[in-house]
Design a protein around this motif. Structure first.
Motif, PDB file in Angstrom:
ATOM      1  N   UNK A 150       0.842  -1.196   0.000  1.00  0.00           N
ATOM      2  CA  UNK A 150       0.000   0.000   0.000  1.00  0.00           C
ATOM      3  C   UNK A 150       0.878   1.248   0.000  1.00  0.00           C
ATOM      4  N   UNK A 151       0.701   2.098  -1.009  1.00  0.00           N
ATOM      5  CA  UNK A 151       1.520   3.305  -1.121  1.00  0.00           C
ATOM      6  C   UNK A 151       0.633   4.521  -1.358  1.00  0.00           C
ATOM      7  N   UNK A 152       1.160   5.663  -0.986  1.00  0.00           N
ATOM      8  CA  UNK A 152       0.484   6.933  -1.233  1.00  0.00           C
ATOM      9  C   UNK A 152       0.794   7.410  -2.648  1.00  0.00           C
ATOM     10  N   UNK A 153       0.178   8.535  -3.025  1.00  0.00           N
ATOM     11  CA  UNK A 153       0.387   9.087  -4.364  1.00  0.00           C
ATOM     12  C   UNK A 153       1.848   9.444  -4.603  1.00  0.00           C
ATOM     13  N   UNK A 154       2.560   9.828  -3.529  1.00  0.00           N
ATOM     14  CA  UNK A 154       3.972  10.202  -3.698  1.00  0.00           C
ATOM     15  C   UNK A 154       4.908   8.998  -3.665  1.00  0.00           C
ATOM     16  N   UNK A 155       4.328   7.779  -3.579  1.00  0.00           N
ATOM     17  CA  UNK A 155       5.140   6.571  -3.599  1.00  0.00           C
ATOM     18  C   UNK A 155       5.574   6.081  -2.234  1.00  0.00           C
ATOM     19  N   UNK A 156       5.288   6.834  -1.171  1.00  0.00           N
ATOM     20  CA  UNK A 156       5.694   6.417   0.169  1.00  0.00           C
ATOM     21  C   UNK A 156       4.728   5.366   0.718  1.00  0.00           C
ATOM     22  N   UNK A 157       5.225   4.544   1.608  1.00  0.00           N
ATOM     23  CA  UNK A 157       4.405   3.490   2.211  1.00  0.00           C
ATOM     24  C   UNK A 157       3.336   4.095   3.108  1.00  0.00           C
TER      25      UNK A 157
END
Length: 378
Positions: free
Chosen positions: A128-135
Motif C-alpha cells: 500500500x503506497x500513497x500518491x507520492x510513492x511512500x508506504x
C-alpha cells in the motif's frame, strides 16, 4: 452461585460469562475503565464516531472465548501501562476488521488468525503506497501489530494450558527494523519553531495546552487525566499531581510563567480536568492532537505532518540534551524505566551532530584544493 460457576453479564451488546462473585462485575468494569474509550472511525466515510469503550467494542467484534482471553490478557500485570493496553486493544480491533474482510468471519475468534492470513495481510500492507510513492504503513507498525497477535497467543496458551494454541506469526514475517533508521522517528520542533507554533494560538487556552505538554514533556494521557483537585501549593508554588505510566504518582512544581497562564485559563476553577476545550469539556488525546494539528497548520511548521503531543515531548527532551542536561537527568524527567528508551529520543540529534563534525573534518581536507573558486575564501 457456587464456587467455579459463571455469571452472565451483557457488555457492549454481547453476553459474556465471567467468574461469579461479589467482586466480579466491579473488576470487569474496572478493566473497562482501564482500556478507556475511543472514537471508532467509519470505514466508509472515515469520520470519527462518538466515543465508545474499547471493551464494549471488543465484546462486539470477538466471540466469547476470544473476548474472555483478551480481557485476561489486557489486564495482566506485565502490560506496564494503560496506554499500552489500549494500543493492544486497538490493534485487535484492526485484526477483527482483517478477519471480517478477508475471511467473511464475524465475530472474530483469535484462532481465525492463521499463518496464511498473517502473510497475506503483511504483503498487502507492504504494497500500500500513497500518491507520492511512500508506504502507507511503516515496518514498525507492521511489527507492532504482529507482536500483538504473538503476545495474545502466548498468554492464552499459558493461561489455558492448551498446547494447541500456537502463534501464527513466524520470525520470517517480522520486518527487520534498523534501530538507526530515522524515516519513521518522531520529528521535533526546533526552539524557534516551537515558539512560532505556540504563538499561532488564538486564545490563552489554545496556548496553555501545548505549553503544559512541552514544559513537563508529558505523555498526552497523563496531561488529560491530571485533575485540579489533586493539586496543592508548596512553598508558594502550585504543584500538580500527575499520574504517570505504571500508575506512578509524581508531584510537579509549576514554573511561574506557566502558573500565570494557568490563572488566566482556569479563571478561578479549582476542580475538574486541567485541560478543557472551548466548550468546557474535558479533552481526551484526540481533542488534544486535533488542536495541536490545527496550531501546526496555522504556524506553517512541519509541512506535511501533524504536530502531536508526542512531537512536543520529543522536542522537550531533545532540547534538554542540547542544553547539556545529562542522560540520567533526562531519563528521570521523562519517567523512562530504561535509559535506552531515553537514548532513542536523542540518538538522532547525537548522530546529526557527529555526522556534521565528520563532514567538517572531511571538508577541511578538500578546502585547500577548491579555495580559489570560493569568494568567501579568496
Amino acid at each position: 452461585m457456587g464456587e467455579g460457576e459463571l455469571e452472565i453479564i451483557t457488555q457492549g451488546g454481547a453476553q459474556l460469562a465471567i467468574p461469579a462473585g461479589p467482586r466480579a462485575e466491579a473488576s470487569f468494569l474496572a478493566a473497562r475503565a482501564r482500556l478507556g474509550s475511543v472514537r471508532p472511525r467509519d470505514a466508509r466515510t472515515r469520520r470519527l464516531g462518538e466515543p465508545r469503550y474499547r471493551m464494549d467494542l471488543l465484546a462486539e467484534l470477538c466471540d466469547e472465548e476470544t473476548t474472555v482471553e483478551v480481557m485476561h490478557w489486557l489486564t495482566n500485570t506485565r502490560i506496564g501501562s494503560d496506554q499500552s493496553a489500549r494500543d493492544y486493544a486497538d490493534d485487535l480491533r484492526h485484526w477483527a476488521a482483517v478477519v471480517r474482510e478477508e475471511l467473511g468471519v464475524f465475530p472474530m475468534s483469535f484462532r481465525d488468525i492463521s499463518p496464511e492470513l498473517v502473510r497475506v495481510w503483511r504483503l498487502a500492507e507492504e504494497s500500500r503506497v500513497r500518491a507520492d510513492g511512500s508506504r502507507r504503513i511503516s515496518d514498525r507498525t507492521i511489527l507492532r501489530r504482529l507482536s500483538t497477535v504473538s503476545s495474545l497467543y502466548a498468554y492464552a496458551r499459558w493461561r489455558t494450558g492448551d498446547k494447541t494454541i500456537i502463534s501464527p506469526v513466524a520470525k520470517f514475517d517480522r520486518p527487520q527494523i534498523d534501530p538507526r533508521d530515522e524515516s519513521t522517528a518522531t520529528p521535533i520542533l526546533e526552539k524557534e519553531e516551537l515558539q512560532e507554533f505556540i504563538s499561532a494560538a488564538r486564545t490563552a487556552r489554545e496556548a496553555f495546552v501545548p505549553a503544559v505538554i512541552y514544559t513537563f514533556a508529558g505523555r498526552v494521557t497523563e496531561c488529560c487525566t491530571t485533575r485540579l483537585e489533586r493539586s496543592e501549593r508548596r512553598a508558594g508554588r502550585r504543584h500538580l499531581d500527575v499520574l504517570r505510566k505504571r500508575s506512578k504518582g509524581r508531584m510537579w512544581g509549576v514554573p511561574d510563567g506557566l502558573e500565570q497562564l494557568a490563572d488566566v485559563v482556569l479563571d478561578g476553577r479549582l476542580s475538574g480536568a486541567l485541560m478543557l476545550d472551548d466548550q468546557g469539556r474535558e479533552m481526551d488525546r484526540h481533542a488534544v492532537n486535533d488542536l495541536l494539528a490545527r496550531l501546526g497548520k496555522r504556524a506553517g511548521v512541519m509541512d506535511g505532518r501533524d504536530v502531536t503531543a508526542h512531537v512536543l515531548r520529543a522536542s522537550c527532551l531533545t532540547h534538554k540534551h542540547d542544553e547539556g542536561t545529562s542522560l540520567e537527568e533526562i531519563q528521570e524527567f521523562a519517567d523512562h524505566v530504561h535509559i535506552e528508551t531515553t537514548r532513542r529520543y536523542i540518538r538522532r540529534r547525537m548522530d546529526q551532530v557527529a555526522r556534521l563534525a565528520q563532514a567538517d573534518e572531511a571538508m577541511a581536507t578538500v578546502l585547500p584544493a577548491v579555495a580559489h573558486w570560493l569568494p568567501s575564501v579568496a
